[in-house]
Scaffold this motif. Structure first.
Motif, PDB file in Angstrom:
ATOM      1  N   UNK A 100      -2.863   0.043   3.097  1.00 12.05           N
ATOM      2  CA  UNK A 100      -1.507   0.140   2.577  1.00 12.05           C
ATOM      3  C   UNK A 100      -0.572  -0.851   3.266  1.00 12.05           C
ATOM      4  N   UNK A 101      -0.915  -1.285   4.467  1.00 14.51           N
ATOM      5  CA  UNK A 101      -0.076  -2.242   5.177  1.00 14.51           C
ATOM      6  C   UNK A 101      -0.312  -3.636   4.580  1.00 14.51           C
ATOM      7  N   UNK A 102       0.730  -4.203   4.001  1.00 11.27           N
ATOM      8  CA  UNK A 102       0.599  -5.498   3.334  1.00 11.27           C
ATOM      9  C   UNK A 102       0.330  -6.599   4.346  1.00 11.27           C
ATOM     10  N   UNK A 148       6.996   0.420  -0.047  1.00 14.42           N
ATOM     11  CA  UNK A 148       6.677   1.325  -1.157  1.00 14.42           C
ATOM     12  C   UNK A 148       5.192   1.683  -1.191  1.00 14.42           C
ATOM     13  N   UNK A 149       4.364   0.884  -0.564  1.00 12.00           N
ATOM     14  CA  UNK A 149       2.941   1.233  -0.478  1.00 12.00           C
ATOM     15  C   UNK A 149       2.732   2.544   0.283  1.00 12.00           C
ATOM     16  N   UNK A 150       3.734   2.939   1.071  1.00 10.65           N
ATOM     17  CA  UNK A 150       3.651   4.192   1.828  1.00 10.65           C
ATOM     18  C   UNK A 150       4.430   5.317   1.156  1.00 10.65           C
ATOM     19  N   UNK A 151       4.942   5.068  -0.033  1.00 18.27           N
ATOM     20  CA  UNK A 151       5.672   6.102  -0.776  1.00 18.27           C
ATOM     21  C   UNK A 151       4.677   7.165  -1.237  1.00 18.27           C
ATOM     22  N   UNK A 180      10.025  13.167  -0.938  1.00 18.73           N
ATOM     23  CA  UNK A 180      10.229  11.798  -0.478  1.00 18.73           C
ATOM     24  C   UNK A 180      11.414  11.694   0.466  1.00 18.73           C
ATOM     25  N   UNK A 181      11.200  10.998   1.563  1.00 23.45           N
ATOM     26  CA  UNK A 181      12.261  10.682   2.513  1.00 23.45           C
ATOM     27  C   UNK A 181      12.035   9.234   2.946  1.00 23.45           C
ATOM     28  N   UNK A 182      13.059   8.394   2.787  1.00 20.92           N
ATOM     29  CA  UNK A 182      12.868   6.968   3.045  1.00 20.92           C
ATOM     30  C   UNK A 182      12.477   6.693   4.494  1.00 20.92           C
ATOM     31  N   UNK A 183      13.081   7.418   5.428  1.00 22.80           N
ATOM     32  CA  UNK A 183      12.736   7.184   6.828  1.00 22.80           C
ATOM     33  C   UNK A 183      11.280   7.542   7.107  1.00 22.80           C
TER      34      UNK A 183
END
Length: 330
Positions: free
Chosen positions: A295-297, A119-122, A270-273
């Protein structure tokens, strides 16, 4: 030169990782099912698949762990020992037990471990974060992630899923995204006050709801997580000196209301892929020694989120605010 990337676990999230990786240039994704008998089925579908030992013999540079939560630490350990950089699905572990040892192994092997908090990349969450400064100092944040567990997978008895298990499921672990991004955006809490609602009404052994509150960065953070709400909602509102901002992940909007002007509403595509592709690309770049987007945890981010969950469970029992323990000392 092509790079082999393993995906351990071929459930719904593992298959989505495989689909995303197959669209990246120079990447050879290899499915590693938990049940070796599934290898033939995956190959018949046109996917590259192998049992774990055979897959490790392909000299993978990286791997994604998408197995059950209870296996995450063991699977990540195996991959580190074979020289892989690892992206482990959230949550990193059911509890913080064993994470200090895993961190030592990561350092010893000089390999990276990241956590898939996608979700950090949403794009909606990114817009929210970018607009946050416009409302001035934040004094209150309200986060809600609510849905009805029996409706998640039509035709599947929710009581048989991982979400129902006391040792792996429950809203704290399952919906840990909210705990992670709250800490990422507003700062980490030192202590947590929480109440938990048992899953009796749903026939599950895990908690069906959690209410959390903490202080961070001068703001009070309030989070509601549940499996009980018929009408799904996932949204966050921050209240600041100059206005308020809301991200609605169901409506795919970000709205900004300033005291001195009317509301601005941004539609989010928004697109999940696409979200998971951005995460995969960032992970693979970091594995190749590129500087990682924040953003990468990180491993520490993932471990801290689990520590917050541990503190919430302790708080629910003690009925008082409990400190978030340092996972590195366990």
């Amino acid at each position: 030169m092509s790079r082999v990337v393993l995906v351990l676990g071929t459930g719904s999230i593992g298959m989505r990782h495989l689909t995303v990786l197959s669209g990246l240039e120079g990447i050879v994704p290899v499915a590693v099912p938990v049940r070796p008998a599934k290898v033939a089925t995956l190959r018949a579908e046109g996917r590259q698949a192998a049992p774990l030992d055979d897959a490790l013999a392909m000299s993978p540079v990286a791997a994604i762990v998408a197995t059950d939560t209870g296996r995450h630490v063991a699977d990540t350990t195996t991959l580190l020992r074979h020289g892989c950089h690892v992206l482990t699905e959230k949550p990193l572990s059911p509890t913080t037990d064993g994470l200090a040892e895993l961190a030592r192994l990561r350092h010893e092997r000089q390999r990276s471990v990241f956590v898939a908090c996608c979700l950090r990349f949403h794009p909606g969450l990114r817009r929210f974060k970018d607009e946050l400064g416009s409302i001035g100092p934040v004094h209150h944040v309200r986060i809600e992630c609510q849905s009805h567990l029996p409706d998640w997978r039509p035709g599947v008895d929710h009581r048989t899923t991982y979400a129902a298990r006391a040792d792996e499921g429950g809203v704290l672990r399952d919906l840990i995204h909210e705990i992670d991004y709250a800490s990422w955006i507003f700062g980490r809490p030192a202590s947590v006050l929480a109440t938990l609602t048992p899953g009796d009404s749903l026939g599950i052994a895990s908690e069906a709801a959690a209410d959390l509150m903490w202080q961070a960065g001068g703001a009070t953070i309030v989070i509601r997580l549940d499996y009980l709400t018929r009408e799904s909602r996932r949204r966050m509102t921050a209240f600041g000196r100059n206005g308020e901002i809301t991200w609605d992940a169901i409506a795919n909007t970000v709205s900004v209301k300033m005291h001195s002007e009317g509301a601005r509403v941004y539609d989010v595509v928004f697109d999940r892929n696409s979200m998971m592709r951005a995460q995969a690309q960032t992970f693979l770049a970091a594995a190749a020694d590129a500087a990682a987007d924040d953003a990468l945890a990180t491993f520490d981010d993932g471990a801290f989120a689990v520590a917050v969950c541990d503190a919430a469970r302790t708080s629910a029992s003690s009925r008082r605010s409990e400190p978030v323990a340092d996972w590195r000392t366990k």
